[in-house]
Design an enzyme around this catalytic site. Structure first.
Site, mmCIF file in Angstrom:
data_model
loop_
_atom_site.group_PDB
_atom_site.id
_atom_site.type_symbol
_atom_site.label_atom_id
_atom_site.label_comp_id
_atom_site.label_asym_id
_atom_site.label_seq_id
_atom_site.Cartn_x
_atom_site.Cartn_y
_atom_site.Cartn_z
ATOM 1 N N ARG A 1 1.309 14.571 13.270
ATOM 2 C CA ARG A 1 1.835 14.329 11.928
ATOM 3 C C ARG A 1 1.858 15.571 11.028
ATOM 4 N NH1 ARG A 1 -0.547 8.654 9.831
ATOM 5 N NH2 ARG A 1 1.409 8.473 8.735
ATOM 6 N N ARG B 1 -8.751 -0.042 4.336
ATOM 7 C CA ARG B 1 -7.762 0.902 3.811
ATOM 8 C C ARG B 1 -6.450 0.182 3.484
ATOM 9 N NH1 ARG B 1 -6.162 5.172 7.590
ATOM 10 N NH2 ARG B 1 -4.728 5.359 5.863
ATOM 11 N N ASP C 1 4.550 0.384 12.116
ATOM 12 C CA ASP C 1 3.323 -0.179 11.548
ATOM 13 C C ASP C 1 3.092 -1.647 11.946
ATOM 14 O OD1 ASP C 1 2.682 2.199 10.392
ATOM 15 O OD2 ASP C 1 3.184 1.626 8.343
ATOM 16 N N LYS D 1 0.841 -1.207 0.000
ATOM 17 C CA LYS D 1 0.000 0.000 0.000
ATOM 18 C C LYS D 1 0.875 1.256 0.000
ATOM 19 C CE LYS D 1 -1.763 1.604 4.025
ATOM 20 N NZ LYS D 1 -1.419 3.029 4.257
ATOM 21 N N ASN D 2 1.831 1.303 0.926
ATOM 22 C CA ASN D 2 2.590 2.545 1.068
ATOM 23 C C ASN D 2 3.497 2.817 -0.130
ATOM 24 O OD1 ASN D 2 1.330 3.045 3.449
ATOM 25 N ND2 ASN D 2 3.065 2.512 4.771
ATOM 26 N N CYS E 1 -4.310 13.233 12.499
ATOM 27 C CA CYS E 1 -4.957 11.951 12.283
ATOM 28 C C CYS E 1 -4.914 11.203 13.586
ATOM 29 C CB CYS E 1 -4.280 11.162 11.184
ATOM 30 S SG CYS E 1 -2.785 10.389 11.731
HETATM 31 C C1 UD1 Z 1 4.686 6.650 6.410
HETATM 32 C C2 UD1 Z 1 3.723 5.521 6.216
HETATM 33 C C3 UD1 Z 1 3.139 5.077 7.557
HETATM 34 C C4 UD1 Z 1 4.256 4.780 8.537
HETATM 35 C C5 UD1 Z 1 5.252 5.928 8.623
HETATM 36 C C6 UD1 Z 1 6.477 5.611 9.470
HETATM 37 C C7 UD1 Z 1 2.834 5.945 4.021
HETATM 38 C C8 UD1 Z 1 1.656 6.320 3.188
HETATM 39 N N1 UD1 Z 1 2.657 5.937 5.336
HETATM 40 O O1 UD1 Z 1 3.931 7.755 6.940
HETATM 41 O O2 UD1 Z 1 2.350 3.912 7.346
HETATM 42 O O3 UD1 Z 1 3.708 4.558 9.825
HETATM 43 O O4 UD1 Z 1 5.717 6.267 7.298
HETATM 44 O O5 UD1 Z 1 7.107 4.473 9.017
HETATM 45 O O6 UD1 Z 1 3.876 5.622 3.512
HETATM 46 N N2 UD1 Z 1 6.969 14.308 10.716
HETATM 47 C C9 UD1 Z 1 7.136 15.646 10.994
HETATM 48 N N3 UD1 Z 1 7.120 16.520 9.950
HETATM 49 C C10 UD1 Z 1 6.951 16.131 8.665
HETATM 50 C C11 UD1 Z 1 6.777 14.767 8.376
HETATM 51 C C12 UD1 Z 1 6.804 13.861 9.432
HETATM 52 O O7 UD1 Z 1 7.291 16.026 12.149
HETATM 53 O O8 UD1 Z 1 6.924 16.984 7.774
HETATM 54 C C13 UD1 Z 1 7.013 13.305 11.825
HETATM 55 C C14 UD1 Z 1 5.724 12.512 11.960
HETATM 56 O O9 UD1 Z 1 4.759 13.197 12.728
HETATM 57 C C15 UD1 Z 1 6.236 11.259 12.618
HETATM 58 C C16 UD1 Z 1 7.641 11.074 12.008
HETATM 59 O O10 UD1 Z 1 7.989 12.346 11.486
HETATM 60 O O11 UD1 Z 1 6.360 11.449 14.002
HETATM 61 C C17 UD1 Z 1 7.731 10.056 10.894
HETATM 62 O O12 UD1 Z 1 6.703 10.300 9.952
HETATM 63 P P1 UD1 Z 1 6.857 9.941 8.416
HETATM 64 O O13 UD1 Z 1 8.018 9.015 8.235
HETATM 65 O O14 UD1 Z 1 6.837 11.189 7.627
HETATM 66 O O15 UD1 Z 1 5.517 9.140 8.170
HETATM 67 P P2 UD1 Z 1 4.542 9.222 6.928
HETATM 68 O O16 UD1 Z 1 5.307 9.431 5.668
HETATM 69 O O17 UD1 Z 1 3.418 10.137 7.241
#
Ligand code: UD1
Length: 422
Positions: free
Chosen positions: A123, A400, A308, A22-23, A118
């Site tokens: 996030r 999902r 995850d 999915k991701n 969320c």
């Molecule tokens: C992706 C995955 C999700 C997984 C996560 C971590 C997808 C669609 N989703 O989510 O299933 O749980 O990686 O492996 O691929 N953060 C910030 N600022 C930002 C971006 C992130 O502070 O601009 C923080 C987030 O709140 C979190 C951490 O960084 O605490 C990691 O998040 P991130 O790796 O970005 O997760 P996603 O890409 O949202």
């Protein structure tokens, strides 16, 4: 609303085919926006998140055709009709923000709704935005929308991420493929889904080095071409089903599973008393004895133990011998499955980002509620070996991210059925 009914039973046996990730698919799909030539994805998973991304891409003027019952997605963005990603679609799924980098790179402008919070934490998307700013984007926040412009196009730069973000790395990587000059992404995430994206972009003609390490170097090109790309195996679906025989006993083969996708997770299972071995077709998982041993788990970016799989691992550890400590380091509010597991007789004490799980001999079936995607499947796993019947409601979370979960588990002998809403 539909419910899933699970009745605890004994050992499982047979095989489960693992779908495409999915991701990975959610970041490969927006890559179509980078090119006017067709991009076709094979091994796509059939999930509601993929439908949401389809809806978003179509709203931007991309053509997305679902073939072979959804396993193949044929996309073309030769005639984009706009660069505005609307709140009504974006709010359904955070990954919608992944259209921002490609739109900006291809069209020089984009208006994308901020996804908002969320269930599993705040996030933010600040790292996505900062990376694009380094590449010359001018950003303005108006009424909950990011208005991004890159007059004269994006240009290469050095982006230093303070910590690894999967989504920010993906957005920056896609944008950089069409930026003028060289972009270096330091402190980049190393997840297999990012490697898969880099492989696909390279098939489209991008010049990328370093995927799978924390430094990516991208040499911008004028135009990207079309490609056909198979989506990498879903390591989270794989890990989830690896836990089924760990919890119930028995032996299950995960077809399409690859050890390098789940090495840290498999090592933890081994420590807990569960063997994972390679086969010609994937991975075979077998619980060695009658009991699971308590283990400590710390979630980390890849190649560490994935956040995850934390909820699902907790379901296993609820009946382990001894006390397990689970530390959640990626998201601040990711123990929402714990109160539901307590309803099934688990002993869990959550303090901030740490959960102490004291094993009990057996869980008891109960009505429980899914709160997010991974939490919901952890309740199903817990129900597989619990005494009596577990009724999981709000299963739309599950749709999902897991295709045919009932069929896959029933296929290895679990007593599980989905009851359609009246
Ligand atoms: C992706 C995955 C999700 C997984 C996560 C971590 C997808 C669609 N989703 O989510 O299933 O749980 O990686 O492996 O691929 N953060 C910030 N600022 C930002 C971006 C992130 O502070 O601009 C923080 C987030 O709140 C979190 C951490 O960084 O605490 C990691 O998040 P991130 O790796 O970005 O997760 P996603 O890409 O949202």
């Amino acid at each position: 609303m539909d419910q899933i009914i699970v009745t605890g039973n004994g050992p499982l046996s047979g095989d489960i085919a693992i779908a495409g990730a999915k991701n990975a698919c959610l970041t490969l799909m927006p890559a179509t926006l980078l090119s006017d030539a067709p991009l076709t994805l094979t091994n796509a998973p059939r999930l509601s998140d993929i439908k949401t991304m389809t809806e978003l891409l179509r709203s931007l003027g991309a053509e997305v055709t679902s073939l072979q019952d959804g396993k193949v997605l044929a996309m073309s963005s030769h005639a984009l009709n706009g660069a505005r990603a609307d709140y009504d679609i974006v709010r359904k799924m955070r990954a919608s923000i992944l259209v921002l980098g490609p739109l900006l790179a291809r069209l020089g402008q984009a208006v994308v709704s901020l996804p908002g919070g969320c269930a599993i934490g705040a996030r933010p998307v600040d790292l996505h935005l900062k990376a694009l700013e380094v590449m010359g984007a001018e950003l303005e926040l108006v009424d909950g929308y990011v208005h991004a412009r890159a007059p004269g196009g994006l240009k290469g730069g050095v982006v230093e991420f303070p910590f690894a973000s999967v989504g920010a790395t993906e957005n920056a990587l896609m944008a950089a493929t069409l930026a003028r000059g060289t972009t270096v992404l330091k402190g980049a995430a190393r997840e297999p889904e990012i490697v898969d994206l880099a492989v696909c972009l390279r098939r489209m003609g991008a010049r990328i080095e370093g995927e799978g390490t924390d430094t990516l170097t991208i040499e911008g090109v004028e135009r990207l071409d079309g490609a056909t790309h198979p989506v990498v195996t879903d390591r989270i679906e794989l890990g989830t089903y690896m836990l089924a025989p760990a919890i119930c006993g028995g032996e299950v083969e995960l077809v399409g599973g690859r050890m390098e996708l789940v090495a840290a997770f498999a090592a933890k299972l081994d420590e807990a008393g569960v063997s994972v071995t390679r086969t010609d077709r994937g991975l075979r998982v077998r619980r060695r004895g009658d009991h699971i041993r308590a283990v400590n788990v710390t979630t980390e970016p890849f190649p560490g133990f994935p956040t995850d799989l934390q909820a699902q691992m907790m379901a296993l550890l609820c009946t382990a011998e001894g006390v397990s400590v689970l530390e959640e380091n990626i998201f601040e509010n990711r123990f929402m499955h714990a109160p539901e597991l307590l309803r099934m007789g688990a002993r869990i004490d959550v303090q901030g980002g740490t959960a102490r799980v004291t094993g009990v001999p057996r869980l008891k079936g109960a009505p429980v509620m899914a709160t997010d995607l991974r939490a919901s499947v952890s309740l199903i796993l817990a129900g597989l070996a619990a005494e009596g019947v577990t009724r999981v409601s709000r299963v739309y979370h599950l749709d999902r991210g897991y295709e045919n979960v009932v069929e896959k588990l029933a296929g290895v002998g679990a007593q599980i059925e989905r009851i359609k809403a009246q």
